[in-house]
Write an enzyme that holds these catalytic residues in place. Structure first.
Site, PDB file in Angstrom:
ATOM      1  N   GLY A 106      -2.011  -0.274  11.843  1.00  0.00           N
ATOM      2  CA  GLY A 106      -1.850   0.789  10.854  1.00  0.00           C
ATOM      3  C   GLY A 106      -3.231   1.306  10.524  1.00  0.00           C
ATOM      4  N   ARG A 107      -3.920   0.529   9.680  1.00  0.00           N
ATOM      5  CA  ARG A 107      -5.250   0.911   9.199  1.00  0.00           C
ATOM      6  C   ARG A 107      -6.224   1.286  10.334  1.00  0.00           C
ATOM      7  NH1 ARG A 107      -6.936  -1.381   4.407  1.00  0.00           N
ATOM      8  NH2 ARG A 107      -5.489  -3.080   4.842  1.00  0.00           N
ATOM      9  N   ARG A 158      -6.097   2.278  -4.038  1.00  0.00           N
ATOM     10  CA  ARG A 158      -6.737   1.084  -3.461  1.00  0.00           C
ATOM     11  C   ARG A 158      -7.865   0.505  -4.326  1.00  0.00           C
ATOM     12  NH1 ARG A 158      -8.956   0.455   0.801  1.00  0.00           N
ATOM     13  NH2 ARG A 158      -7.876  -1.423   1.431  1.00  0.00           N
ATOM     14  N   TYR A 175      -6.845  -3.215  -5.444  1.00  0.00           N
ATOM     15  CA  TYR A 175      -7.493  -4.306  -4.702  1.00  0.00           C
ATOM     16  C   TYR A 175      -8.989  -4.388  -4.966  1.00  0.00           C
ATOM     17  CZ  TYR A 175      -3.440  -2.980  -1.797  1.00  0.00           C
ATOM     18  OH  TYR A 175      -2.215  -2.614  -1.348  1.00  0.00           O
ATOM     19  N   CYS A 183      -4.686   7.872 -18.074  1.00  0.00           N
ATOM     20  CA  CYS A 183      -4.901   7.112 -19.310  1.00  0.00           C
ATOM     21  C   CYS A 183      -4.915   5.599 -19.083  1.00  0.00           C
ATOM     22  CB  CYS A 183      -3.783   7.439 -20.295  1.00  0.00           C
ATOM     23  SG  CYS A 183      -3.257   9.127 -20.180  1.00  0.00           S
ATOM     24  N   GLU A 184      -5.800   5.115 -18.251  1.00  0.00           N
ATOM     25  CA  GLU A 184      -5.967   3.673 -18.046  1.00  0.00           C
ATOM     26  C   GLU A 184      -7.403   3.429 -17.617  1.00  0.00           C
ATOM     27  OE1 GLU A 184      -3.355   1.427 -15.839  1.00  0.00           O
ATOM     28  OE2 GLU A 184      -1.749   2.880 -15.838  1.00  0.00           O
TER      29      GLU A 184
HETATM   30  N1  LLP Z   1       2.836  -5.043  10.627  1.00  0.00           N
HETATM   31  C1  LLP Z   1       3.314  -5.599   9.500  1.00  0.00           C
HETATM   32  C2  LLP Z   1       4.486  -6.459   9.587  1.00  0.00           C
HETATM   33  C3  LLP Z   1       2.675  -5.352   8.274  1.00  0.00           C
HETATM   34  O1  LLP Z   1       3.135  -5.922   7.163  1.00  0.00           O
HETATM   35  C4  LLP Z   1       1.534  -4.515   8.233  1.00  0.00           C
HETATM   36  C5  LLP Z   1       0.861  -4.212   6.972  1.00  0.00           C
HETATM   37  C6  LLP Z   1       1.080  -3.936   9.445  1.00  0.00           C
HETATM   38  C7  LLP Z   1       1.749  -4.238  10.628  1.00  0.00           C
HETATM   39  C8  LLP Z   1      -0.113  -3.030   9.511  1.00  0.00           C
HETATM   40  O2  LLP Z   1      -1.245  -3.693   9.149  1.00  0.00           O
HETATM   41  P1  LLP Z   1      -2.685  -3.022   9.321  1.00  0.00           P
HETATM   42  O3  LLP Z   1      -2.919  -2.818  10.785  1.00  0.00           O
HETATM   43  O4  LLP Z   1      -2.681  -1.736   8.594  1.00  0.00           O
HETATM   44  O5  LLP Z   1      -3.606  -4.023   8.741  1.00  0.00           O
HETATM   45  N2  LLP Z   1      -1.821  -1.483   1.082  1.00  0.00           N
HETATM   46  C9  LLP Z   1      -2.778  -2.412   1.627  1.00  0.00           C
HETATM   47  C10 LLP Z   1      -2.398  -2.876   3.009  1.00  0.00           C
HETATM   48  C11 LLP Z   1      -1.024  -3.483   3.076  1.00  0.00           C
HETATM   49  C12 LLP Z   1      -0.653  -3.930   4.469  1.00  0.00           C
HETATM   50  C13 LLP Z   1       0.771  -4.340   4.539  1.00  0.00           C
HETATM   51  N3  LLP Z   1       1.237  -4.685   5.841  1.00  0.00           N
HETATM   52  C14 LLP Z   1      -4.166  -1.754   1.609  1.00  0.00           C
HETATM   53  O6  LLP Z   1      -4.290  -0.623   1.119  1.00  0.00           O
HETATM   54  O7  LLP Z   1      -5.143  -2.381   2.028  1.00  0.00           O
END
Ligand code: LLP
Length: 402
Positions: free
Chosen positions: A260-261, A297, A301, A326-327
């Site tokens: 994802g990221r 974020r 975090y 307002c936080e």
């Molecule tokens: N696969 C599964 C089963 C997942 O739970 C996730 C992310 C991914 C793939 C993708 O992971 P990545 O490649 O993006 O690390 N909101 C948080 C990140 C939450 C990730 C949740 N799961 C942030 O802003 O850092």
């Protein structure tokens, strides 16, 4: 990039993505695994803008979805059902049913109870459900506790012996077909050795199952690749791939990747403007027109995002960059050294392409901001700015006549 012109045309705040960069990251990752069969299932929770998904679908990307809404997004941009997988610890019966009807590649199961529910749904529909099981390998990803998922104390997946039992059950079921195994131990990993450790553990399970004549076709290693938000060195893709591949000798599997990221974080920024500078006896605050509802974020975090004021010159001094909500938790940066700004100055909040817009909300009745994308040198809009009317549309009919 002429941000002043963009501001004149679209007003701030807005998200701006570089689709060309996403494309090149996608191809880079794909090529790191070229020694074996592999399939990228983009984890669209990071950024599910339809135009972005369409671009990836045209590169033959698959999609990792965590709600039936995400599955529908993938289908909407033309993804083939056999390129879609469905994960998540809390899928409802209705979602399982719809996923079966869409005939997606497989459903990632996260508990025995979910397996039995899926089996009963498949039986009712007279279908055979292709499944994968999310194994929790009990490996510490050593990342932020909110995004660490691979330890037994986390809610995700099942322990190895439970997985073994589930595969044996599924293999005998008339309505289940085990096709894959899955793990995802956490997100934003800059040290990828825990992923390799997990791959070793899960590959061992695959061999045991093979000996029992349960041959799985997909070895899904999840996502998790970290990016250098503060200029940290990113994992080397070659090493990432090798560390996984070396555990798979003798196994004829397709490697599933769920980045994802890694694909989208660096491609995006939140472009906003200074509203006011405010000095209190203790601090200097730069108040901008975006807020935690647009990018949560830092608040959630304590995440670091680089902040740049491309047209503001002068001596640097410490300040907090904050939104207007307002936080006190509504901030983008604390004690950041930035030049003194004036109202209207443009502010870029970098590396915001992942988990930015998708985690945004309408808190404080703030319409969600628009999204722009750069593709082949051209800027285009890929989501309109919401209007006040959009926000109240689902409530208005319940108002009492005055
Ligand atoms: N696969 C599964 C089963 C997942 O739970 C996730 C992310 C991914 C793939 C993708 O992971 P990545 O490649 O993006 O690390 N909101 C948080 C990140 C939450 C990730 C949740 N799961 C942030 O802003 O850092």
């Amino acid at each position: 990039m002429d941000y002043i012109k963009l501001k004149e045309e679209f007003k701030t705040p807005f998200y701006l993505y570089d689709f060309d960069l996403i494309k090149s990251r996608f191809l880079e990752l794909k090529s790191a695994f070229k020694a074996r069969k592999s399939q990228i299932f983009y984890a669209m929770k990071a950024n599910s803008n339809l135009s972005l998904l369409q671009m990836l679908a045209r590169l033959d990307s698959g999609f990792d979805c965590v709600s039936i809404g995400e599955v529908k997004r993938a289908l909407r941009v033309g993804a083939k059902p056999y390129k879609i997988i469905f994960s998540g610890v809390g899928k409802s019966e209705e979602e399982l049913e719809q996923a079966l009807k869409f005939d997606i590649l497989y459903i990632n199961l996260e508990s025995e109870e979910e397996m039995l529910l899926l089996e009963s749904v498949a039986k009712r529909l007279e279908l055979k459900a292709r499944i994968s099981i999310r194994v929790n390998p009990n490996v510490d990803a050593k990342t932020h506790p909110y995004i660490s998922t691979g330890l037994n104390e986390n809610k995700f997946g099942v322990e190895l012996d439970v997985a073994r039992k589930m595969y044996l059950y599924a293999a005998k079921s008339e309505f289940l077909e085990p096709v894959g195994v899955h793990f995802h131990i956490g997100s934003q990993l800059l040290d990828i050795s825990p992923i390799h450790e997990a791959a070793l553990i899960v590959a061992k399970l695959l061999r045991e199952l093979k000996a029992l004549k349960i041959e799985l076709k997909f070895f899904d290693v999840g996502g998790g690749l970290g990016v250098g938000y503060e200029g940290e060195e990113e994992p080397c893709l070659y090493d990432y791939a090798q560390g996984i591949l070396e555990n798979l000798s003798g196994l004829d599997v397709t490697i599933g990747l769920e980045p994802g990221r890694f694909l989208v974080a660096q491609s995006g920024m939140l472009v906003c403007s200074v509203l006011y500078e405010k000095i209190t006896p203790k601090k200097r605050f730069m108040v901008v027109d975006a807020a935690m509802n647009d990018l949560i974020r830092p608040s959630l975090y304590n995440a670091y995002h680089e902040i740049v004021l491309p047209y503001t010159k002068g001596e640097l001094s410490s300040c907090d960059v904050v939104g207007g909500i307002c936080e006190s938790g509504d901030f983008f940066a604390k004690d950041r050294r930035l030049a003194k700004s004036k109202s209207g100055d443009i502010v870029l909040i970098k590396e915001a392409g992942a988990y930015g817009f998708t985690m945004s909300s309408n808190y404080n009745t703030r319409p969600r901001i628009c999204e722009l994308a750069l593709e082949n040198g051209i800027i285009k809009m890929v989501r309109k700015r919401e209007k006040f009317e959009d926000l109240i549309a689902l409530e208005e009919e319940f108002l009492k006549d005055s």
